[in-house]
Design a protein around this motif. Structure first.
Motif, PDB file in Angstrom:
ATOM      1  N   GLU A 145      82.741-110.124  18.379  1.00  0.00           N
ATOM      2  CA  GLU A 145      81.994-111.229  17.770  1.00  0.00           C
ATOM      3  C   GLU A 145      82.678-111.771  16.515  1.00  0.00           C
ATOM      4  O   GLU A 145      82.909-112.989  16.424  1.00  0.00           O
ATOM      5  CB  GLU A 145      80.562-110.780  17.468  1.00  0.00           C
ATOM      6  CG  GLU A 145      79.682-110.594  18.700  1.00  0.00           C
ATOM      7  CD  GLU A 145      79.885-109.244  19.366  1.00  0.00           C
ATOM      8  OE1 GLU A 145      80.727-108.467  18.863  1.00  0.00           O
ATOM      9  OE2 GLU A 145      79.217-108.968  20.378  1.00  0.00           O
ATOM     10  N   PRO A 146      83.025-110.943  15.515  1.00  0.00           N
ATOM     11  CA  PRO A 146      83.733-111.497  14.352  1.00  0.00           C
ATOM     12  C   PRO A 146      85.148-111.952  14.682  1.00  0.00           C
ATOM     13  O   PRO A 146      85.667-112.867  14.037  1.00  0.00           O
ATOM     14  CB  PRO A 146      83.735-110.330  13.351  1.00  0.00           C
ATOM     15  CG  PRO A 146      83.549-109.108  14.168  1.00  0.00           C
ATOM     16  CD  PRO A 146      82.687-109.518  15.307  1.00  0.00           C
ATOM     17  N   ARG A 147      85.773-111.340  15.669  1.00  0.00           N
ATOM     18  CA  ARG A 147      87.129-111.734  16.038  1.00  0.00           C
ATOM     19  C   ARG A 147      87.165-113.156  16.578  1.00  0.00           C
ATOM     20  O   ARG A 147      88.096-113.925  16.291  1.00  0.00           O
ATOM     21  CB  ARG A 147      87.683-110.756  17.077  1.00  0.00           C
ATOM     22  CG  ARG A 147      88.993-111.171  17.740  1.00  0.00           C
ATOM     23  CD  ARG A 147      90.125-111.145  16.743  1.00  0.00           C
ATOM     24  NE  ARG A 147      91.383-111.532  17.371  1.00  0.00           N
ATOM     25  CZ  ARG A 147      91.806-112.780  17.508  1.00  0.00           C
ATOM     26  NH1 ARG A 147      91.069-113.790  17.048  1.00  0.00           N
ATOM     27  NH2 ARG A 147      92.950-113.045  18.085  1.00  0.00           N
TER      28      ARG A 147
ATOM     29  N   PHE B  73      78.267-119.115  20.592  1.00  0.00           N
ATOM     30  CA  PHE B  73      77.646-119.098  19.269  1.00  0.00           C
ATOM     31  C   PHE B  73      78.587-119.628  18.194  1.00  0.00           C
ATOM     32  O   PHE B  73      78.126-120.136  17.173  1.00  0.00           O
ATOM     33  CB  PHE B  73      77.182-117.682  18.924  1.00  0.00           C
ATOM     34  CG  PHE B  73      75.855-117.333  19.516  1.00  0.00           C
ATOM     35  CD1 PHE B  73      74.687-117.571  18.811  1.00  0.00           C
ATOM     36  CD2 PHE B  73      75.766-116.788  20.784  1.00  0.00           C
ATOM     37  CE1 PHE B  73      73.456-117.265  19.347  1.00  0.00           C
ATOM     38  CE2 PHE B  73      74.547-116.472  21.339  1.00  0.00           C
ATOM     39  CZ  PHE B  73      73.378-116.714  20.627  1.00  0.00           C
ATOM     40  N   SER B  74      79.885-119.532  18.420  1.00  0.00           N
ATOM     41  CA  SER B  74      80.818-120.166  17.490  1.00  0.00           C
ATOM     42  C   SER B  74      80.643-121.674  17.498  1.00  0.00           C
ATOM     43  O   SER B  74      80.741-122.333  16.456  1.00  0.00           O
ATOM     44  CB  SER B  74      82.260-119.796  17.857  1.00  0.00           C
ATOM     45  OG  SER B  74      83.177-120.427  17.000  1.00  0.00           O
TER      46      SER B  74
ATOM     47  N   ALA C 171      77.283-114.481   3.298  1.00  0.00           N
ATOM     48  CA  ALA C 171      75.974-114.087   3.810  1.00  0.00           C
ATOM     49  C   ALA C 171      75.633-114.817   5.104  1.00  0.00           C
ATOM     50  O   ALA C 171      75.134-114.211   6.067  1.00  0.00           O
ATOM     51  CB  ALA C 171      74.899-114.344   2.754  1.00  0.00           C
ATOM     52  N   LEU C 172      75.910-116.123   5.152  1.00  0.00           N
ATOM     53  CA  LEU C 172      75.585-116.897   6.355  1.00  0.00           C
ATOM     54  C   LEU C 172      76.437-116.465   7.544  1.00  0.00           C
ATOM     55  O   LEU C 172      75.957-116.439   8.683  1.00  0.00           O
ATOM     56  CB  LEU C 172      75.766-118.390   6.075  1.00  0.00           C
ATOM     57  CG  LEU C 172      74.775-119.014   5.087  1.00  0.00           C
ATOM     58  CD1 LEU C 172      75.099-120.488   4.864  1.00  0.00           C
ATOM     59  CD2 LEU C 172      73.342-118.864   5.594  1.00  0.00           C
TER      60      LEU C 172
ATOM     61  N   ALA D  20      75.057-115.101  11.120  1.00  0.00           N
ATOM     62  CA  ALA D  20      75.448-115.701  12.397  1.00  0.00           C
ATOM     63  C   ALA D  20      75.998-114.644  13.360  1.00  0.00           C
ATOM     64  O   ALA D  20      75.657-114.630  14.544  1.00  0.00           O
ATOM     65  CB  ALA D  20      76.487-116.793  12.150  1.00  0.00           C
ATOM     66  N   ILE D  21      76.850-113.760  12.862  1.00  0.00           N
ATOM     67  CA  ILE D  21      77.404-112.710  13.723  1.00  0.00           C
ATOM     68  C   ILE D  21      76.310-111.746  14.162  1.00  0.00           C
ATOM     69  O   ILE D  21      76.291-111.284  15.308  1.00  0.00           O
ATOM     70  CB  ILE D  21      78.539-111.981  12.979  1.00  0.00           C
ATOM     71  CG1 ILE D  21      79.703-112.939  12.739  1.00  0.00           C
ATOM     72  CG2 ILE D  21      79.014-110.769  13.775  1.00  0.00           C
ATOM     73  CD1 ILE D  21      80.798-112.365  11.873  1.00  0.00           C
ATOM     74  N   ALA D  22      75.375-111.427  13.264  1.00  0.00           N
ATOM     75  CA  ALA D  22      74.260-110.555  13.631  1.00  0.00           C
ATOM     76  C   ALA D  22      73.403-111.178  14.729  1.00  0.00           C
ATOM     77  O   ALA D  22      72.912-110.476  15.624  1.00  0.00           O
ATOM     78  CB  ALA D  22      73.414-110.244  12.397  1.00  0.00           C
TER      79      ALA D  22
END
Length: 351
Positions: free
Chosen positions: A259-261, A152-153, A182-183, A187-189
């Motif tokens: 995911e955020p990492r 997804f990245s 916000a974007l 994306a992470i969600a």
């Protein structure tokens, strides 16, 4: 014919026999009672021993570290009490991470549970090849979080990612998925929802299959449509499982890390973007512990996050229980009948 009492010799012999047999029966009786009372605790003791070793002890030790100055390399320092908590609560980066965590949690948990309910309901309607569809919705959960994050990245790459290419097809310009706050949360969600929606759907499906079918048949005969049966029968009946899924989604959503990492490792050492625009609380904890080597403040963050999860979990439990109970028209009708009966009985007594 008259009954006479037995002779004294016979009474003494009977009492002697009872005295000789007494030690044998109570011994077996006590052993049986001990087995009945102690066996259940022995059977479940491995769980509590394991929980104490890998669950309770680390939690208590985290509290001990949180009240000390504790360097990653030097070890334990002086006792500071609530000093680490005061430092963390006065740090703007901590509150920024809390806001990011809550934003990502809401963007992921609510759509995730809604879609999981719909998928479970469709799978429960008797589709063809049900095993194939159930395995299909579980495939994203089997994929490791690292692989999902990397894929997804690349999809949300701002230069030539698939997301921007699809938006260009409908006339929308490229979006800054990794720099806009916000974007980046959206994306992470999406990454979190992709991995966990199918898993939650199968749990809800198992609960839906335990609902008696005659309830649906009776409702259909009374003229209730599919939507009415879903909200009036399915949701109230699977309430315990629904509460379980909500609680687990809350715990996982507030502890999001992988995911955020891995969403954008090219900036700021992978700690939440160039401006920390998607740095979650666990990422902030990780930065404190392994970048700044301050295990005391990192442990304080862990305790505060634990309290936040417990608080939000309790709120979700109360809300979900109220919604599930209030949506059942059977309960409302029963309450109306009960009130009507009580009023009628009161009037009759008054007469």
């Amino acid at each position: 014919m008259t009954l006479t009492a037995p002779p004294a010799e016979q009474q003494r012999a009977a009492s002697a026999e009872k005295t000789d047999a007494a030690p044998t029966r109570p011994w077996h009786h006590r052993l049986s009672r001990f087995d009945q009372n102690a066996s259940p605790y022995l059977y479940i003791s491995p769980f509590f021993l394991l929980f104490g070793l890998v669950g309770l002890f680390p939690l208590l030790y985290t509290v001990w570290v949180a009240v000390h100055e504790w360097d990653l390399l030097k070890g334990e320092g002086e006792f500071v009490g609530v000093g680490n908590f005061v430092e963390i609560l006065g740090d703007s980066m901590f509150w920024n991470s809390i806001g990011n965590t809550l934003s990502i949690f809401l963007l992921s948990a609510i759509p995730q549970l809604a879609v999981a309910l719909v998928i479970a309901y469709l799978l429960d309607r008797g589709l063809r090849a049900p095993t194939f569809w159930r395995m299909s919705v579980l495939i994203p959960f089997v994929v490791t979080p690292v692989a999902v994050a990397i894929i997804f990245s690349s999809i949300f790459n701002e230069a030539d990612g698939l997301a921007n290419n699809l938006l260009n097809l409908i006339g929308i310009a490229d979006q800054e998925w990794k720099h806009n706050t916000a974007l980046s949360h959206i994306a992470i969600a999406v990454m979190v929802n992709f991995r966990w929606t199918g898993y939650n759907a199968l749990i809800l499906l198992a609960a839906m299959q335990a609902v008696p079918r005659d309830l649906y048949e009776s409702a259909a005969l009374d003229g209730a449509g599919a939507a009415r049966r879903f909200f009036s029968i399915t949701i109230p009946t699977i309430r315990p499982t629904l509460i379980f899924v909500i609680i687990t989604a809350t715990i996982g959503g507030l502890q999001v890390f992988a995911e955020p990492r891995l969403f954008d490792v090219s900036t700021a050492g992978g700690i939440g973007g160039s401006d920390r625009q998607f740095q979650t609380t666990v990422l902030f904890l990780w930065e404190l512990a392994f970048f700044r080597r301050n295990l005391g403040e990192a442990s304080a963050v862990a305790i505060l996050l634990f309290l936040l999860i417990v608080g939000i979990g309790v709120i979700n439990f109360l809300i979900s229980r109220r919604i599930a109970t209030g949506s059942d028209p059977t309960n409302r009708a029963a309450r109306r009948r009960s009130r009507s009966t009580s009023r009628n009985s009161t009037k009759e007594e008054a007469r």
